[in-house]
Design a protein around this motif. Structure first.
Motif: not given
Ligand code: 13P
Ligand code: SF4
Length: 303
Positions: A24, A26, A40-41, A114, A129, A175, A198, A200, A215
């Motif tokens: 990821h 992050y 991203d996820s 998540n 997201s 966030h 983001h 979030e 992301t």
């Molecule tokens: P994404 O869906 O942008 O990858 O975000 C995942 C996430 O954990 C953001 O805090």
């Protein structure tokens, strides 16, 4: 171990073990640089399904590795540190969701990836997201419960017309920490910068942004921007990719320590150990995985 030694060791082990590394945005930049795929996820869930290799090493938080395992029940999925969990995912408890469903049978449950496998298994469909608006717009149900992120949920509710969107009360502390005062300050200090966030982030902060996206959507936006300064309203690890893509742009974290400590538990040393020892293997009981798989696959079909 320096960068060169780390990279060589990872490549050697990856070949020996026939492993693929997914990371990821992050996680630590060193890990992003040796990964086969960074995303991203949503992108990572897709990749987890397509990826070749006997072993998938997932460099991200636990729900991400769990999603990869659910989509690949016959493959070995490893996470370099089993305690790297998502703080928001822990805010949705399966028993409470079950109770809501029993009391509100007319609601469709849309669950952000998540979340734990147990919670996904109780959901009609998942979203990330990047696709939450599209997923909810495509549902027939008029009443939706959005789990667990109240911020992403309120972002979606603003966009989707003609549906009642009820919000779970979870949030991402990383966030959420970006408060409106800080957002205002960093914008005032950098009046020539564009501000990307983001979903979030809190609504008051989103309302101050020039661009809101997952992301990977932030990465795509920055790739094209004509701005020379960008305030980044998401986890700092993303800046690693942004700098590689746009060395001509200055990136400013929206607050100095915009860091997900859970993601940072995935260290280069732990990645090496994960490959050497084939640890920590992720298991999801099939009775839970089956329900969660349906919710994830429904999402993948529609996005
Ligand atoms: P994404 O869906 O942008 O990858 O975000 C995942 C996430 O954990 C953001 O805090
Ligand atoms: Fe979870 Fe927040 Fe970390 Fe993303 S940044 S993994 S939502 S705790």
């Amino acid at each position: 171990m320096n960068r060169k030694e780390f990279t060589e060791r990872v490549l050697e082990l990856k070949e020996k073990k026939n492993a693929v590394i997914l990371a990821h945005y992050y996680v630590d930049g060193l890990i992003q640089d040796v990964a086969d795929f960074v995303g991203d996820s949503l992108e990572l869930a897709r990749k987890a399904k397509e990826a070749e290799g006997e072993i998938i090493v997932f460099c991200g938080v636990y729900f991400m590795a769990e999603t990869a395992k659910i989509l690949n029940p016959d493959r070995k999925v490893l996470i370099p540190y089993y305690k790297a969990g998502c703080l928001m995912a822990d805010m949705a408890i399966a028993e409470e969701l079950k109770e809501f469903r029993e009391k509100n049978p007319d609601y469709a449950v849309v669950t952000y990836v998540n979340s734990s496998a147990d919670v996904k298994a109780l959901s009609d469909i998942c979203c990330t997201s990047a696709n939450a608006v599209k997923i909810i717009e495509g549902l027939e149900a008029e009443k939706i419960l959005f789990v667990p992120d109240r911020n992403l949920g309120s972002f979606v509710a603003e966009k989707v017309k003609g549906k009642k969107v009820e919000l779970w009360s979870g949030y991402c502390p990383v966030h959420e920490k970006l408060n409106p005062e800080q957002a205002r300050r960093v914008k005032e200090e950098n009046p020539d910068a564009v501000f990307v966030v983001h979903p979030e982030c809190r609504k008051e902060v989103r309302d101050m942004a020039d661009f809101i996206g997952s992301t990977s959507q932030i990465v795509r936006f920055v790739k094209e921007t004509s701005a020379k300064k960008v305030i980044v309203g998401t986890e700092r690890g993303t800046i690693h990719q942004l700098r590689k893509l746009r060395p001509d742009v200055e990136f400013i974290p929206a607050y100095p320590e915009f860091t997900c400590d859970q993601m940072k538990m995935i260290t280069p040393e732990r990645l090496i150990k994960a490959l050497e020892r084939e640890q920590f293997e992720v298991f999801v009981p099939e009775e839970v995985a089956a329900g969660a798989r349906k919710a994830i696959e429904r999402m993948l079909e529609r996005s």
